[in-house]
Motif scaffolding. Structure first.
Motif, PDB file in Angstrom:
ATOM      1  N   PHE A  16      45.946  42.715  58.381  1.00 45.54           N
ATOM      2  CA  PHE A  16      45.713  44.035  58.483  1.00 45.54           C
ATOM      3  C   PHE A  16      46.623  44.441  59.725  1.00 45.54           C
ATOM      4  O   PHE A  16      47.217  45.485  59.550  1.00 45.54           O
ATOM      5  N   GLY A  32      47.977  49.687  53.007  1.00 44.07           N
ATOM      6  CA  GLY A  32      47.442  48.472  53.519  1.00 44.07           C
ATOM      7  C   GLY A  32      45.872  48.284  53.773  1.00 44.07           C
ATOM      8  O   GLY A  32      45.241  48.081  53.032  1.00 44.07           O
ATOM      9  N   GLN A  33      45.810  48.582  55.192  1.00 40.13           N
ATOM     10  CA  GLN A  33      44.503  48.359  55.559  1.00 40.13           C
ATOM     11  C   GLN A  33      43.418  49.625  55.141  1.00 40.13           C
ATOM     12  O   GLN A  33      44.003  50.720  54.957  1.00 40.13           O
ATOM     13  N   GLY A  34      42.254  49.071  54.621  1.00 40.15           N
ATOM     14  CA  GLY A  34      41.252  50.320  54.245  1.00 40.15           C
ATOM     15  C   GLY A  34      40.764  51.098  55.280  1.00 40.15           C
ATOM     16  O   GLY A  34      39.442  50.768  55.657  1.00 40.15           O
ATOM     17  N   PHE A 122      36.794  38.472  52.037  1.00 44.83           N
ATOM     18  CA  PHE A 122      37.138  39.312  53.318  1.00 44.83           C
ATOM     19  C   PHE A 122      37.683  38.457  54.439  1.00 44.83           C
ATOM     20  O   PHE A 122      36.897  37.474  54.585  1.00 44.83           O
ATOM     21  N   ASN A 171      35.794  43.553  47.977  1.00 47.79           N
ATOM     22  CA  ASN A 171      36.949  43.733  48.389  1.00 47.79           C
ATOM     23  C   ASN A 171      37.661  42.196  48.261  1.00 47.79           C
ATOM     24  O   ASN A 171      37.050  41.362  48.770  1.00 47.79           O
ATOM     25  N   TYR A 202      30.351  48.561  50.498  1.00 49.89           N
ATOM     26  CA  TYR A 202      31.076  49.641  49.528  1.00 49.89           C
ATOM     27  C   TYR A 202      29.915  50.219  48.634  1.00 49.89           C
ATOM     28  O   TYR A 202      30.392  50.793  47.358  1.00 49.89           O
ATOM     29  N   LYS A 233      32.467  53.101  55.583  1.00 48.37           N
ATOM     30  CA  LYS A 233      33.280  53.311  54.306  1.00 48.37           C
ATOM     31  C   LYS A 233      32.359  54.869  53.509  1.00 48.37           C
ATOM     32  O   LYS A 233      33.123  55.395  53.139  1.00 48.37           O
ATOM     33  N   PHE A 318      40.023  49.962  46.774  1.00 46.21           N
ATOM     34  CA  PHE A 318      41.317  49.027  46.554  1.00 46.21           C
ATOM     35  C   PHE A 318      41.247  48.875  45.316  1.00 46.21           C
ATOM     36  O   PHE A 318      40.459  48.737  44.438  1.00 46.21           O
ATOM     37  N   ARG A 366      47.312  44.139  47.142  1.00 45.27           N
ATOM     38  CA  ARG A 366      46.180  45.008  47.191  1.00 45.27           C
ATOM     39  C   ARG A 366      46.702  46.253  47.932  1.00 45.27           C
ATOM     40  O   ARG A 366      47.465  46.311  48.771  1.00 45.27           O
TER      41      ARG A 366
HETATM   42  N1  GLN Z   1      37.995  46.444  55.559  1.00 42.17           N
HETATM   43  C1  GLN Z   1      39.257  46.696  55.728  1.00 42.17           C
HETATM   44  C2  GLN Z   1      40.187  46.262  54.835  1.00 42.17           C
HETATM   45  O1  GLN Z   1      39.792  45.409  53.859  1.00 42.17           O
HETATM   46  C3  GLN Z   1      39.861  46.098  57.224  1.00 42.17           C
HETATM   47  C4  GLN Z   1      38.717  45.912  57.952  1.00 42.17           C
HETATM   48  C5  GLN Z   1      39.736  44.895  59.342  1.00 42.17           C
HETATM   49  O2  GLN Z   1      40.861  45.278  59.636  1.00 42.17           O
HETATM   50  N2  GLN Z   1      39.111  44.092  59.802  1.00 42.17           N
HETATM   51  O3  GLN Z   1      41.215  46.710  54.668  1.00 42.17           O
END
Ligand code: GLN
Length: 388
Positions: A16, A32-34, A122, A171, A202, A233, A318, A366
């Motif tokens: 990320f 990119g990053q969520g 994750f 995710n 989520y 979230k 995502f 993603r």
């Molecule tokens: N949950 C977020 C994602 O998947 C990222 C969180 C993080 O950067 N640790 O994008």
């Protein structure tokens, strides 16, 4: 010069951070990053500001979290899932879900135990397992529909299995596990006396008629599950790093014993605001889903116009898109190309696999759609350049 510890020596920067840096450098639209690019609700932020200024919340919170917040977590689980939690012994507040997961593993898994990890996973799960000396046992979700192979799942359970790490809604695939899938996992947990560590951050992001089902609600699971969720979230405040763990007091005791020496306590003022957030009326969650359903549709339109192939996700913010029709190369090369040449950043999912299974992720990217509608439209315009 002294060296860094072996347990981190092989770890690079998280994907990320790497993609954020690359996106910034190339002025790419960052999917990119969520991380939402819009703010959380003003009244929830105002509740934190009030807590910061009322002279009562700027010192340590109780280690397990304020009673008010633990009650709010228990009430929320009762209201949405009919779970009956004891706020005094069955709930703790953590510094985000990531700490909740690490403290759960520290508190529930012994060195040498096997822990089942569903791929793509994750990214923090596996380093966490390595640090505690546990053995990850990988079970991949199979594309294009990202489903489990029941035989592969069963084969992963052994007498040495201590726990399974579950993430639903998932995710990075956007899958939301069905009752039948959860029942399969639950039955194996019961047969092999395994703990389920269920990451449900989520929980409020499932689309259409898809329900989120906490595995703790399945028969026989409440005494063998710890559930992890967070504020980030559901209320668009990922920067607050407020999460929680709940479950049977016999298991939560272990998590609490770890948590007290990992962070001791979580940010105090945010717990007042978090308790307020958790008590939002049903209309909050309806509006939240309406907003995200529109974003998902914009994201799908952007992908469809680009020649990337994707199933609309059932949950999360995502989507995994197959780029084989528009790019020859692996996911890391594609993410780099997309960020630097097309101007849209995405995450290469092969990093969410063990080396033996990384191949499965190599043709996907993603995309995160927790972004402003105009940003998603602009990304669509850029992605259209991919079409051959
Ligand atoms: N949950 C977020 C994602 O998947 C990222 C969180 C993080 O950067 N640790 O994008």
């Amino acid at each position: 010069m002294p060296a860094i510890a072996n347990r981190v020596a092989s770890l690079g920067t998280t994907v990320f951070t790497e993609i954020n840096d690359l996106a910034l450098k190339h002025n790419a639209i960052n999917l990119g990053q969520g991380r939402p690019d819009f703010d959380g609700p003003a009244d929830i932020i105002a509740a934190e500001v009030a807590a910061l200024q009322d002279g009562k919340h700027n010192q340590y919170a109780p280690g397990a979290g304020t009673l008010n917040m633990r009650k709010a977590i228990a009430d929320h689980a009762g209201r949405f899932y009919n779970l009956d939690l004891d706020p005094n012994t069955g709930v703790i507040v953590t510094a985000g879900a990531t700490e909740g997961i690490f403290s759960s593993l520290l508190g529930l898994v012994n060195a040498g135990d096997e822990v089942i990890v569903i791929e793509p996973y994750f990214d923090s799960y596996v380093p966490n397992l390595q640090w505690i000396g546990a053995m990850p046992v990988y079970v991949p979700l199979r594309p294009p529909a990202w489903t489990l192979d029941p035989d592969e799942l069963r084969a992963a359970f052994t007498p040495r299995t201590r726990a399974i790490l579950l993430n639903t809604p998932q995710n990075p695939t956007g899958r939301v596990f069905t009752y039948a899938e959860l029942k399969l996992i639950a039955d194996l947990c019961i047969e092999f006396d395994v703990i389920c560590i269920s990451d449900e951050v989520y929980e409020h992001l499932t689309f259409g008629e898809t329900p989120h089902i906490p595995i703790a609600t399945l028969p026989g699971m409440v005494e063998r599950t710890v559930t992890i969720s967070s504020l980030g979230k559901s209320y668009s405040v990922t920067g607050w790093k407020i999460g929680w763990v709940y479950g049977h007091p016999a298991l939560v005791t272990g998590v609490q014993r770890a948590h007290q020496y990992v962070t001791f306590a979580a940010h105090h003022p945010a717990q007042t605001a978090a308790a307020y957030a958790l008590s939002q009326p049903g209309t909050y969650y309806e509006d939240f889903l309406t907003m995200y359903t529109a974003k998902r549709d914009l994201m799908m339109a952007a992908l469809n116009g680009s020649g990337l192939k994707a199933f609309a996700p059932e949950g999360t913010y995502f989507v995994m898109a197959d780029f084989r029709d528009v790019f020859d190369g692996d996911d890391v090369a594609f993410a780099r190309y997309l960020t630097t040449e097309i101007g849209v950043a995405c995450i290469p999912p092969s990093v969410f696999y063990c080396p033996e299974h990384a191949e499965i992720g190599r043709r996907f990217a993603r995309f995160a759609f927790c972004k402003g509608d105009d940003t998603l439209r602009a990304a669509g315009e850029r992605l259209a350049k991919l079409k051959r």
